[in-house]
Motif scaffolding. Structure first.
Motif, mmCIF file in Angstrom:
data_model
loop_
_atom_site.group_PDB
_atom_site.id
_atom_site.type_symbol
_atom_site.label_atom_id
_atom_site.label_comp_id
_atom_site.label_asym_id
_atom_site.label_seq_id
_atom_site.Cartn_x
_atom_site.Cartn_y
_atom_site.Cartn_z
ATOM 1 N N ALA A 3 0.215 -0.602 6.940
ATOM 2 C CA ALA A 3 -0.720 -0.866 5.849
ATOM 3 C C ALA A 3 0.008 -0.732 4.521
ATOM 4 C CB ALA A 3 -1.884 0.116 5.914
ATOM 5 N N ASP A 4 -0.583 -1.304 3.478
ATOM 6 C CA ASP A 4 0.004 -1.160 2.150
ATOM 7 C C ASP A 4 -0.455 0.147 1.520
ATOM 8 O OD1 ASP A 4 -2.599 -1.601 1.244
ATOM 9 O OD2 ASP A 4 -2.175 -3.581 0.423
ATOM 10 N N GLY A 5 -0.032 0.397 0.304
ATOM 11 C CA GLY A 5 -0.333 1.645 -0.376
ATOM 12 C C GLY A 5 -1.799 1.852 -0.700
ATOM 13 N N LEU A 6 -2.584 0.785 -0.628
ATOM 14 C CA LEU A 6 -4.026 0.884 -0.875
ATOM 15 C C LEU A 6 -4.810 1.048 0.417
ATOM 16 C CD1 LEU A 6 -4.361 -1.851 -3.632
ATOM 17 C CD2 LEU A 6 -4.223 0.630 -3.932
ATOM 18 N N GLY A 7 -4.115 1.137 1.541
ATOM 19 C CA GLY A 7 -4.777 1.327 2.820
ATOM 20 C C GLY A 7 -5.269 0.045 3.461
ATOM 21 N N ARG A 8 -4.765 -1.096 3.009
ATOM 22 C CA ARG A 8 -5.161 -2.383 3.600
ATOM 23 C C ARG A 8 -4.200 -2.748 4.723
ATOM 24 N NH1 ARG A 8 -5.299 -5.349 -2.119
ATOM 25 N NH2 ARG A 8 -3.200 -4.546 -1.913
ATOM 26 N N ALA A 9 -4.751 -3.123 5.862
ATOM 27 C CA ALA A 9 -3.931 -3.459 7.027
ATOM 28 C C ALA A 9 -3.094 -4.704 6.758
ATOM 29 C CB ALA A 9 -4.821 -3.679 8.237
ATOM 30 N N ILE A 10 -1.843 -4.650 7.188
ATOM 31 C CA ILE A 10 -0.950 -5.800 7.078
ATOM 32 C C ILE A 10 -0.694 -6.384 8.461
ATOM 33 C CG2 ILE A 10 1.388 -6.529 6.478
ATOM 34 C CD1 ILE A 10 1.303 -4.468 4.234
ATOM 35 N N ALA A 11 -0.412 -5.513 9.429
ATOM 36 C CA ALA A 11 -0.145 -5.970 10.791
ATOM 37 C C ALA A 11 -0.394 -4.812 11.745
ATOM 38 C CB ALA A 11 1.295 -6.469 10.920
#
Length: 88
Positions: A3-11
């Motif tokens: 996830a990115d630093g904002l807690g959004r899933a990437i993979a």
């Protein structure tokens, strides 16, 4: 999961049964759309090979050692924000 630093899933990848997720870390890192400044992981991701891979990517690892291992650099100010990903 990555996830990115904002807690959004990437993979994400699924590990089978009781299999450890560490073998999936490098393929997940390779799916990042851009170079991160830091890669944060919990003690379950402790691996010298993974830390080296992160350094080779141009990022800095923030992965604490297991309690029985020698100390490594893991800034608390970065590691303490890992809950953004854990709550995902």
């Amino acid at each position: 999961m990555i996830a990115d630093g904002l807690g959004r899933a990437i993979a994400f990848r699924l590990a089978s049964g009781q299999a450890h997720e560490l073998p999936h870390a490098v393929p997940l890192l390779d799916q990042l759309p851009s170079m991160p400044k830091w890669v944060v992981g919990d003690r379950g991701c402790t691996s010298h090979a993974l830390r080296e891979h992160i350094w080779d990517m141009g990022a800095r690892p923030a992965i604490p050692p297991q309690r029985h291992e020698a100390s490594v650099a893991c800034p608390n100010w970065i590691y303490n924000n890992r809950n953004q990903v854990e709550r995902l």
